[in-house]
Design an enzyme around this catalytic site. Structure first.
Site, mmCIF file in Angstrom:
data_model
loop_
_atom_site.group_PDB
_atom_site.id
_atom_site.type_symbol
_atom_site.label_atom_id
_atom_site.label_comp_id
_atom_site.label_asym_id
_atom_site.label_seq_id
_atom_site.Cartn_x
_atom_site.Cartn_y
_atom_site.Cartn_z
ATOM 1 N N ASP A 489 0.859 -1.183 0.000
ATOM 2 C CA ASP A 489 0.000 0.000 0.000
ATOM 3 C C ASP A 489 0.899 1.238 0.000
ATOM 4 O OD1 ASP A 489 -2.978 0.969 0.603
ATOM 5 O OD2 ASP A 489 -1.583 2.261 1.689
ATOM 6 N N ASN A 497 -2.620 12.505 -4.809
ATOM 7 C CA ASN A 497 -3.851 12.556 -5.598
ATOM 8 C C ASN A 497 -4.612 13.850 -5.340
ATOM 9 O OD1 ASN A 497 -4.837 10.929 -7.597
ATOM 10 N ND2 ASN A 497 -6.276 9.851 -6.310
ATOM 11 N N HIS A 502 -5.881 13.684 -10.130
ATOM 12 C CA HIS A 502 -5.980 12.251 -10.415
ATOM 13 C C HIS A 502 -5.098 11.827 -11.588
ATOM 14 C CE1 HIS A 502 -9.207 11.406 -7.563
ATOM 15 N NE2 HIS A 502 -9.713 12.580 -7.892
ATOM 16 N N ASP A 506 -2.574 8.790 -11.426
ATOM 17 C CA ASP A 506 -2.505 7.648 -12.341
ATOM 18 C C ASP A 506 -1.072 7.432 -12.834
ATOM 19 O OD1 ASP A 506 -5.176 7.334 -12.024
ATOM 20 O OD2 ASP A 506 -5.755 8.286 -13.908
ATOM 21 N N ASP A 532 -4.495 2.260 -4.504
ATOM 22 C CA ASP A 532 -3.036 2.210 -4.448
ATOM 23 C C ASP A 532 -2.565 0.905 -3.810
ATOM 24 O OD1 ASP A 532 -4.095 2.842 -2.009
ATOM 25 O OD2 ASP A 532 -2.424 4.097 -1.383
#
Length: 876
Positions: A489, A497, A502, A506, A532
Site C-alpha cells: 500500500d 492525488n 488524479h 494515475d 493504491d
C-alpha cells in the site's frame, strides 16, 4: 367361675377379630389405591406418547392427579432456555388469580424466579415446604414471599437432559391435606413424563423447521431452474434464428421472399406486427423500403430523397433507439424530425418505436424498425438489446444478399465489366476478412480487459485471486512447496492525488507498477486489486528470507523520488507479508486478509517498512479494534475525565491559563492520556465527538473550578481541524461553544498549523465565523508545517503556540535564530506567543533571554486534577 372365664375369652377373641378386620380393610384400601395409581400412571404414560400440545397435556395431568390426591391448587412453570424466562402453561389456584392477569411476561418470570419456584429451578431438587421450612428460607434470603400463604408447598423439578426446564407445583391451604412419599413419587413420575413430552415437542418443532427450510431451498432451486430453462429456451430460439438468418444469406430466394423470411424470424423472437426495413442507395441520397408491414393496412412508402424523418434520424445517430410516445413528441416539437417534410409524419398513433441502424459494407446503409400502436404491445430495453444483436446478423445477411444480387447482375452485364466487378468482390472479401479480424481482436481485448487492470495492465483482483487459489491448491498437494504473499500500500498516494490531481496519481500508479515488475521474477504474479493497493504472489520460495529480500528491494525502489508535474515527490510504501502454511483452513481470502492485516501493522509502525504476519500481530489488531469499541462506549457512558495543564508566566512564576486535557482510566491499560485518545479517535472517526465531549465536560467541571478559584482563568482548547471541513461542522462547533458556561472572552481555540496548511480556505472561512463569538483564535504546533508568514496577516489570530520541537533543540544556533524570528514576528503582529514542551529549567532560562514569557511543560507545573488541587497552584 368357669362362665366368667368363657365370657372373658369370647370378649378378647372379638376384639382380635375386629382388629384383623380393620387391618384387612386398610390393606384392601391400600391395594385399591395402588391399582388406581397404577392405572393412572399407565394413562399418563399413554397420554405423554400421543399429546399434541403442552396445554392439553397439562389439563389431562391435572384431571388424573385429582383422582388420587387433592390437586385443586396446581400449576406448571416452564423455563425458556433461549430467553431464560419462565411462563405458566397451566395454572389453577383457590386464592391467587392467574399471574397473566396481574403481571407482564417479564414480571411473571422475575416474580417466580425469586420465590419457591425459582429456588427449585436453581437447586434442581424436589422441595416439600411447610411453614417452618418456608420461614428458614426467608430468613436465609434464598427466596422472596410470593402469593397467598399456604400450609404445604410441593415442587418437583422437570428435567430434560439433566437440565431443569420447569417445576411441577401443588400446594394446600388446609392442615388436613398432606403429601406422603407415595404422592411425591407420583409427582416425580409425572415430571419425568412431562420432560419426555417437552423433548418430543421440541424435536418435532425442530423437524418442522428443518422441513420448512428445505422446502424454501427447493422452491428457490425450482425458481432458479425455471429461469435457467427459460434462458435456455430463449438462447435456443436465438440460436435457431441466427442459423435461419445465415441460411437466408446464402439462399436463392427473391428479394420479397427474403425480407418476408427475415420478418418471420424476427416475429419468433418478439412481437413484430409493425415492421419495415429501409435502405440507402449507393450515393446515400435516396432511401427505399424493400420490406414494409403494418397493422393499419397502409401502403408501403415510396422511394424518396433523404430528409429529416425518424429513419434518417436513426441512421444519422448510428445507434439503436427505443422511443416512447413522449420522446417522439419531444423530437417533433423540437423540430429535430419532420420539420422539413411534415407530410412524412405518420407517427400519430405510434405508442413505442424501435430503430436499429444496419451496418453494411462498414457503414450505416439502412435501418430496421419495429413499432407498436397500443399499450398492450410494449417493448423493453432487453428487446432493444436482442434486436440490436440480431440486426448485426440481419445486416450481414442483407449485405450478402445485396452482394449476391450485384454479382448476378454483373454476370448479366457486358464482358468488359467482369474484371471490374471481380475486383469489387475481392475488395468486399478483404473487408469481410478485416471485419472478422477486427471482431476476433475485439473479443481477445474483451477477455484481456476482464482479467486485467485498465490503468496498469496488471492482473486485477479476480485474476489474482484465481492464481492465488491455484497456488493454495498446489500447496495442499505438494506439502514441501511454499509461496509468499506481499500486500503493498502506497504511503502518500492520497496526498499526491489530492494535491496534484488524479491524472498525476494515475502516472504514479503506472510508474509504481513498472518499478514493482523490476523487483520480482518472471514466474511471480504482480496484481493491482484497487486504488493504491498492489499484491505480489512469490511462487516457489525457499524460505522467509526470499520474501524479505523482495520486500527490501521494493521499499528501496519505491523510496526513490517520482517526477510528477515537474516536481519531485517521494511516496514510499508499507508491506504486509503472509506465507502458505499447508493448513486445511488456508484459503486465498484468508491469506490475503492476513497480508492486509500485516500491512496495517506496518503502517502503524511508521510506514515505509514491512511486517510479516503472525498470530500475535493479528491478535494485536483485534485488540486495537476492541479498544476503539471500548472508547466509543466510554464516550457514550461519560467515562472520560478532565485534567488541566497550567500555562505559566515563567517570568512571574504565575499560572495564567489552563489547558483542559481528557484522560481515560482503562481497567486494563491504566491511564490513557489525551495524545493516545486522539490517535484512537482518528482511526475510528471520533475526533469531532471527542472535542464535543471535552466541551460538555467543561460545563460539568465549572462548579469544581469555581470552588478552587480557577473558573476565571483562560482556557486553551485544542480543537481538531475536522470541525472546519464544512459549514455544518462549523455550525455544530459554534452551537456547542455557545452552550458553554464560560464567557467567550475566556476561551482560546487552538487549531493545528498542519491542518491549516492542508485546508487553508476552509480555515479562513471558519475563523471568520468563530471570530463573531468573540473567542480568541490561535494556531498550535506553529513552525512544524512551515506555513507562510504572510498567512498570519489575513487570519484573525490572537496567539501562537510554538511546536514542542523548538524547546528540544535550543542548543542549535540555527533554531535559536528561528525562535528569535518567530518572537519578533509575533511582536510585530501583536500576537501572544506560548512555548510548548518546556521540560527543564535551563530551557526556561534560554527562552527568557530571547524574550518569551509564556509557556507550558513539565518544568512549569504538574497536571492539575480538581480533586487534588491546592492553593499553591492558584494564580497569584
Amino acid at each position: 367361675m368357669f362362665r366368667e372365664e368363657l365370657v372373658q375369652h369370647s370378649h378378647c377373641e372379638a376384639e382380635r377379630l375386629q382388629k384383623r378386620i380393620a387391618r384387612l380393610k386398610s390393606l384392601a384400601l391400600k391395594y385399591k389405591r395402588a391399582e388406581v395409581t397404577q392405572n393412572l400412571l399407565l394413562e399418563i404414560s399413554n397420554l405423554a406418547a400421543h399429546v399434541d400440545s403442552p396445554k392439553a397435556f397439562f389439563s389431562e395431568i391435572h384431571r388424573s392427579l385429582n383422582l388420587l390426591l387433592p390437586a385443586d391448587n396446581f400449576f406448571v412453570a416452564l423455563l425458556d432456555p433461549s430467553s431464560n424466562k419462565l411462563n405458566i402453561p397451566f395454572f389453577l389456584d383457590e386464592k391467587d388469580p392467574h399471574p397473566n392477569k396481574i403481571y407482564s411476561i417479564d414480571e411473571i418470570s422475575e416474580t417466580l424466579l425469586s420465590g419457591l419456584t425459582g429456588y427449585v429451578i436453581k437447586s434442581g431438587e424436589t422441595l416439600l415446604c411447610d411453614n417452618t421450612t418456608f420461614e428458614q428460607l426467608l430468613a436465609a434470603k434464598k427466596i422472596v414471599s410470593r402469593g397467598a400463604p399456604c400450609h404445604l408447598w410441593l415442587g418437583v423439578p422437570i428435567k430434560v437432559n439433566n437440565l431443569v426446564l420447569g417445576v411441577l407445583v401443588v400446594q394446600s391451604y388446609s392442615p388436613d391435606i398432606t403429601f406422603s412419599e407415595m404422592e411425591i413419587e407420583l409427582f416425580h413420575f409425572v415430571s419425568y413424563q412431562i420432560s419426555g413430552v417437552l423433548e418430543r415437542l421440541e424435536h418435532r418443532e425442530q423437524l418442522e423447521q428443518a422441513i420448512e427450510q428445505r422446502t424454501k431451498e427447493l422452491s428457490v432451486a425450482y425458481d432458479k431452474l425455471k429461469r435457467e430453462v427459460s434462458e435456455r429456451r430463449r438462447a435456443e430460439r436465438l440460436q435457431k434464428s441466427l442459423f435461419e438468418i445465415a441460411d437466408l444469406a446464402t439462399s436463392n430466394l427473391d428479394s420479397d421472399s427474403f425480407y418476408s423470411e427475415i420478418h418471420r424470424v424476427i416475429s419468433h423472437l418478439m412481437p413484430a406486427s409493425n415492421c419495415y426495413i429501409a435502405l440507402l442507395d449507393d450515393k446515400l441520397t435516396r432511401i427505399h423500403f424493400p420490406f414494409y408491414v403494418t397493422q393499419n393496412d397502409s401502403t408501403a412508402p415510396q422511394p424518396r430523397a433523404t430528409s429529416d424523418g425518424l429513419t434518417e434520424y436513426v441512421i444519422k445517430n448510428r445507434r439503436p433507439l427505443l422511443l416512447q410516445r413522449t420522446d417522439l413528441d419531444g423530437l417533433i416539437d423540437a423540430g429535430i424530425v419532420y420539420s422539413k417534410m411534415p407530410e412524412l409524419n405518420y407517427t400519430q398513433d405510434v405508442y413505442q418505436w424501435i430503430g436499429i441502424p444496419l451496418f453494411i459494407h462498414g457503414q450505416v446503409r439502412g435501418a430496421l424498425t419495429i413499432y407498436s400502436l397500443c399499450m398492450s404491445q410494449s417493448y423493453q430495453d432487453k428487446d432493444l438489446d436482442l434486436l440490436t444483436f440480431v440486426s448485426q446478423h440481419i445486416a450481414t445477411a442483407i449485405e450478402k444478399k445485396l452482394s449476391a444480387e450485384s454479382l448476378k447482375s454483373s454476370y448479366e452485364q457486358l464482358e468488359e465489366k467482369v474484371v471490374v466487378r471481380t475486383r469489387a468482390l475481392a475488395m468486399l472479401n478483404q473487408d469481410l476478412e478485416k471485419e472478422v479480424a477486427q471482431r476476433r481482436k475485439a473479443e481477445e481485448q474483451l477477455v484481456y480487459d476482464a482479467s486485467h487492470d485498465s490503468l496498469t495492465g496488471l492482473p486485477n483482483r479476480g485474476m489474482f485471486m484465481e492464481r492465488l487459489t491455484q497456488a493454495v491448491k498446489h500447496i495442499r498437494r505438494h506439502g514441501l512447496d511454499r509461496f509468499g504473499l506481499l500486500f503493498i500500500d502506497l504511503d502518500r498516494f492520497k496526498l499526491i492525488n489530492d494535491t496534484l490531481g488524479h491524472q498525476q496519481g494515475d502516472r504514479l500508479l503506472i510508474e509504481t507498477s513498472r518499478r514493482l515488475r523490476l523487483c520480482i521474477r518472471n514466474n511471480d504474479t504482480l496484481g493491482r486489486i484497487g486504488g493504491d493497493e498492489f499484491v505480489i504472489l512469490l511462487d516457489s520460495i525457499n524460505g522467509t528470507n526470499d520474501a524479505k529480500e523482495v520486500a527490501e528491494r521494493i521499499l528501496t525502489e519505491l523510496s526513490r523520488p517520482y517526477e510528477l508535474a515537474n516536481q519531485s515527490f517521494t511516496s514510499g510504501a508499507s508491506i504486509g507479508i503472509a506465507f502458505s502454511c499447508n493448513h486445511k483452513s488456508d484459503t486465498a481470502e484468508s491469506l490475503l486478509r492476513d497480508a492486509d492485516a500485516a500491512m496495517y501493522q506496518a503502517k502503524s509502525r511508521g510506514k515505509g517498512c514491512y511486517v510479516i504476519f503472525d498470530n500475535k500481530s493479528h491478535r494485536q489488531l483485534v485488540k486495537d479494534i476492541e479498544l476503539e469499541i471500548e472508547l466509543k462506549q466510554a464516550i457514550s457512558n461519560r467515562e472520560l475525565h478532565l485534567s488541566y495543564l497550567p500555562i505559566q508566566n515563567f517570568k512571574k512564576l504565575s499560572t495564567v491559563a489552563l489547558e483542559p486535557r481528557l484522560y481515560w482510566n482503562h481497567p486494563l491499560l491504566g491511564k490513557v492520556k489525551q495524545a493516545q485518545l486522539n490517535n484512537i479517535a482518528e482511526h475510528c472517526n471520533l475526533t469531532t465527538e471527542l472535542d464535543i465531549y471535552l466541551l460538555e465536560k467543561l460545563n460539568s467541571d465549572h462548579q469544581l473550578l469555581r470552588e478552587q478559584s480557577l473558573d476565571h482563568l483562560p482556557l486553551h482548547l485544542n480543537i481538531a481541524a475536522m470541525h472546519l471541513k464544512h459549514k455544518h461542522a462549523v455550525r455544530k462547533l459554534k452551537n456547542k461553544l455557545k452552550e458553554l458556561i464560560f464567557p467567550p472572552e475566556q476561551l482560546w481555540l487552538f487549531f493545528d498549523e498542519k491542518g491549516f496548511i492542508l485546508d487553508t480556505d476552509n480555515h479562513i472561512n471558519a475563523f471568520e465565523v468563530l471570530k463573531k463569538l468573540k473567542v480568541n483564535l490561535g494556531l498550535t504546533g506553529y513552525g512544524s508545517a512551515n506555513s507562510a508568514l504572510s498567512s498570519l496577516t489575513f487570519l484573525p489570530l490572537q496567539g501562537l503556540k510554538l511546536d514542542p520541537s523548538y524547546t528540544s533543540h535550543l542548543n542549535s544556533e540555527q533554531h535559536l535564530k528561528l525562535l528569535k524570528a518567530h518572537y519578533l514576528t509575533a511582536q510585530a503582529l501583536e500576537l501572544v506567543v506560548f512555548v510548548d514542551g518546556i521540560g527543564a529549567i535551563q530551557q526556561k532560562e534560554t527562552l527568557l533571554e530571547i524574550g518569551f514569557e509564556l509557556g507550558q511543560g513539565q518544568a512549569l507545573g504538574k497536571v492539575i486534577h480538581l480533586n487534588s488541587i491546592t492553593k499553591d497552584l492558584i494564580c497569584a
